[in-house]
Design an enzyme around this catalytic site. Structure first.
Site, PDB file in Angstrom:
ATOM      1  N   SER A 120     -49.901 -12.148  -3.907  1.00 48.05           N
ATOM      2  CA  SER A 120     -49.702 -10.724  -4.328  1.00 48.05           C
ATOM      3  C   SER A 120     -51.054 -10.070  -4.099  1.00 48.05           C
ATOM      4  O   SER A 120     -52.154 -10.814  -3.939  1.00 48.05           O
ATOM      5  CB  SER A 120     -49.046 -10.750  -5.553  1.00 48.05           C
ATOM      6  OG  SER A 120     -48.771  -9.340  -6.078  1.00 48.05           O
ATOM      7  N   ARG A 121     -50.960  -8.995  -4.132  1.00 48.95           N
ATOM      8  CA  ARG A 121     -52.163  -8.040  -4.364  1.00 48.95           C
ATOM      9  C   ARG A 121     -52.980  -8.361  -5.554  1.00 48.95           C
ATOM     10  O   ARG A 121     -54.200  -8.098  -5.650  1.00 48.95           O
ATOM     11  CB  ARG A 121     -52.160  -6.645  -4.124  1.00 48.95           C
ATOM     12  CG  ARG A 121     -51.820  -6.473  -2.534  1.00 48.95           C
ATOM     13  CD  ARG A 121     -51.260  -4.890  -2.612  1.00 48.95           C
ATOM     14  NE  ARG A 121     -50.049  -4.642  -3.053  1.00 48.95           N
ATOM     15  CZ  ARG A 121     -49.617  -3.305  -3.176  1.00 48.95           C
ATOM     16  NH1 ARG A 121     -50.018  -2.369  -2.547  1.00 48.95           N
ATOM     17  NH2 ARG A 121     -48.436  -3.135  -3.477  1.00 48.95           N
TER      18      ARG A 121
ATOM     19  N   TYR B 298     -53.714 -11.911   0.217  1.00 50.67           N
ATOM     20  CA  TYR B 298     -52.739 -12.644   1.161  1.00 50.67           C
ATOM     21  C   TYR B 298     -53.767 -13.443   2.209  1.00 50.67           C
ATOM     22  O   TYR B 298     -53.371 -14.589   2.648  1.00 50.67           O
ATOM     23  CB  TYR B 298     -52.223 -11.679   2.127  1.00 50.67           C
ATOM     24  CG  TYR B 298     -51.336 -10.646   1.286  1.00 50.67           C
ATOM     25  CD1 TYR B 298     -50.433 -11.116   0.384  1.00 50.67           C
ATOM     26  CD2 TYR B 298     -51.355  -9.207   1.233  1.00 50.67           C
ATOM     27  CE1 TYR B 298     -49.417 -10.176  -0.196  1.00 50.67           C
ATOM     28  CE2 TYR B 298     -50.146  -8.320   0.778  1.00 50.67           C
ATOM     29  CZ  TYR B 298     -49.547  -8.796  -0.132  1.00 50.67           C
ATOM     30  OH  TYR B 298     -48.675  -8.087  -1.034  1.00 50.67           O
TER      31      TYR B 298
ATOM     32  N   HIS C 283     -44.474  -4.847   7.660  1.00 55.22           N
ATOM     33  CA  HIS C 283     -44.057  -6.181   8.362  1.00 55.22           C
ATOM     34  C   HIS C 283     -44.700  -6.747   9.491  1.00 55.22           C
ATOM     35  O   HIS C 283     -45.421  -7.766   9.605  1.00 55.22           O
ATOM     36  CB  HIS C 283     -42.493  -6.309   8.848  1.00 55.22           C
ATOM     37  CG  HIS C 283     -41.722  -6.458   7.738  1.00 55.22           C
ATOM     38  ND1 HIS C 283     -40.210  -6.230   8.133  1.00 55.22           N
ATOM     39  CD2 HIS C 283     -41.664  -6.603   6.292  1.00 55.22           C
ATOM     40  CE1 HIS C 283     -39.563  -6.562   6.883  1.00 55.22           C
ATOM     41  NE2 HIS C 283     -40.539  -6.537   5.762  1.00 55.22           N
TER      42      HIS C 283
ATOM     43  N   LYS D 256     -35.679  -8.814   7.465  1.00 54.68           N
ATOM     44  CA  LYS D 256     -35.064  -7.879   8.306  1.00 54.68           C
ATOM     45  C   LYS D 256     -35.452  -6.383   7.737  1.00 54.68           C
ATOM     46  O   LYS D 256     -35.594  -6.230   6.403  1.00 54.68           O
ATOM     47  CB  LYS D 256     -33.732  -7.860   8.464  1.00 54.68           C
ATOM     48  CG  LYS D 256     -32.790  -7.913   7.211  1.00 54.68           C
ATOM     49  CD  LYS D 256     -32.532  -6.752   6.576  1.00 54.68           C
ATOM     50  CE  LYS D 256     -31.852  -6.558   4.936  1.00 54.68           C
ATOM     51  NZ  LYS D 256     -32.037  -5.331   4.340  1.00 54.68           N
TER      52      LYS D 256
ATOM     53  N   ARG E  97     -37.602   3.071  -2.342  1.00 56.10           N
ATOM     54  CA  ARG E  97     -37.912   2.739  -0.974  1.00 56.10           C
ATOM     55  C   ARG E  97     -36.801   2.991  -0.128  1.00 56.10           C
ATOM     56  O   ARG E  97     -36.793   2.979   1.072  1.00 56.10           O
ATOM     57  CB  ARG E  97     -38.050   1.077  -1.011  1.00 56.10           C
ATOM     58  CG  ARG E  97     -37.067   0.264  -1.582  1.00 56.10           C
ATOM     59  CD  ARG E  97     -37.107  -1.062  -1.397  1.00 56.10           C
ATOM     60  NE  ARG E  97     -36.023  -2.078  -1.481  1.00 56.10           N
ATOM     61  CZ  ARG E  97     -35.064  -2.235  -0.676  1.00 56.10           C
ATOM     62  NH1 ARG E  97     -35.262  -2.088   0.534  1.00 56.10           N
ATOM     63  NH2 ARG E  97     -34.173  -3.180  -0.987  1.00 56.10           N
TER      64      ARG E  97
ATOM     65  N   ASP F 219     -32.497  -0.688   6.634  1.00 56.33           N
ATOM     66  CA  ASP F 219     -32.095  -1.330   5.508  1.00 56.33           C
ATOM     67  C   ASP F 219     -30.539  -2.164   5.744  1.00 56.33           C
ATOM     68  O   ASP F 219     -30.483  -3.167   6.281  1.00 56.33           O
ATOM     69  CB  ASP F 219     -31.853  -0.830   4.412  1.00 56.33           C
ATOM     70  CG  ASP F 219     -31.753  -1.747   2.995  1.00 56.33           C
ATOM     71  OD1 ASP F 219     -30.672  -1.928   2.603  1.00 56.33           O
ATOM     72  OD2 ASP F 219     -32.963  -1.974   2.554  1.00 56.33           O
TER      73      ASP F 219
END
Length: 319
Positions: free
Chosen positions: A34-35, A56, A77, A95, A163, A176
């Site tokens: 994670s960040r 990452y 992505h 996806k 989101r 989505d």
């Protein structure tokens, strides 16, 4: 055979689902990133993951990690796919795998150059039921495919910052829930369709809130895709052939379908388990890496992203 080790990038809801359901004997979930290190350590502790990274790049530098599962927001992505492939990691990405076909083509070229497996975590391309249905369709028992209906409606809190409706996070129903509907249709169509017509109603932020789309290919197979983020609709896919039709309830993770012939006789086709959906993706990915299974799903994924591109172009939405 060496056990393959997985690392997760992005620790949101879908990553929790992935980690909670991970149940494999030929690979292990070894790392998460994670960040912030604090968030990664919390996630690792919750699921018994050995390694937690606060960046990452740190995880990508870990030579023990063979596969990266990408679960960051859609718009990120492509960036993470490229970074993972450049680091020599196989990639399973949530996806929609990329925002555009151009992004996906770049990623495919890099994966091929580095002899790595790239795949999308699309349940429809991995559930055993859909393999059974494709075999049935190919047998000719049902006759020619005529028409497909793929509705998907889900009510989301109309908050422009979340989101689902935030354009900065690549919101909108199509990227989505729409990926499931289009993937369902493409799985059964014998060749790639074109978007014949598509209309969209935008949310206040400009992203697609609801839409209806017609697909058609050169074999005159038709499909209708109906999507909305502000009303519930049953996820009931219908595939109509000359000799009968299939109905698939809750088609994203379905394990059974009903076949109704023109004379009224019925059959049930059952394969796999809905509860094991994510493990089918994981297991199939490992088999592809070991050369035990061809990467056929990427062919369908590429076609689906092309269809999404066509729909966005019809709506004049830039991604």
């Amino acid at each position: 055979m060496t056990e393959l080790q997985w690392g997760i990038v992005g620790l949101g809801d879908i990553a929790h689902d992935f980690a909670e359901n991970f149940n494999q004997t030929t690979s292990s979930l070894t790392a998460c990133a994670s960040r912030t290190l604090e968030k990664a350590e919390k996630f690792a502790k919750e699921y018994g993951i050995a390694k937690a990274y606060g960046s990452y790049q740190e995880m990508l530098a870990d030579e023990a990690i063979s596969i990266i599962y990408i679960a960051v927001p859609n718009r990120q992505h492509h960036q993470h796919i490229i970074q993972a492939l450049e680091a020599g990691k196989h990639v399973l990405c949530e996806k929609a795998i990329t925002m555009t076909l151009a992004e996906l083509q770049e990623a495919i070229a890099l994966a091929e150059k580095n002899q790595l497996i790239l795949a999308e975590a699309m349940t429809i391309f991995n559930m055993p039921l859909y393999q059974e249905l494709h075999t049935l369709m190919d047998s000719g028992k049902l006759g020619k495919l005529k028409m497909i209906q793929a509705p998907f409606g889900s009510y989301k809190d109309p908050d422009p910052t979340n989101r689902f409706f935030n354009p900065e996070l690549a919101g909108g129903a199509l990227l989505d829930i729409g990926t499931y509907a289009v993937s369902f249709a493409r799985w059964f169509m014998s060749e790639q369709p074109t978007v014949i017509a598509s209309t969209m109603v935008p949310f206040s932020t400009g992203v697609d809130e609801q839409s209806v789309t017609i697909l058609q290919n050169e074999k005159q197979e038709l499909a209708s895709i109906s999507l909305t983020f502000q009303a519930k609709m049953p996820k009931k896919g219908i595939v109509a052939f000359e000799n009968g039709y299939l109905t698939v309830e809750d088609y994203p993770r379905a394990d059974k379908a009903e076949l109704v012939f023109n004379d009224g006789t019925k059959e049930w086709i059952e394969s796999g388990f809905t509860s094991n959906a994510m493990n089918y993706e994981i297991e199939n990915m490992v088999q592809m890496i070991h050369g035990e299974r061809p990467n056929k799903s990427l062919f369908f994924t590429k076609d689906v992203i092309d269809i999404l591109d066509q729909m966005h172009q019809k709506w004049q939405i830039e991604k």
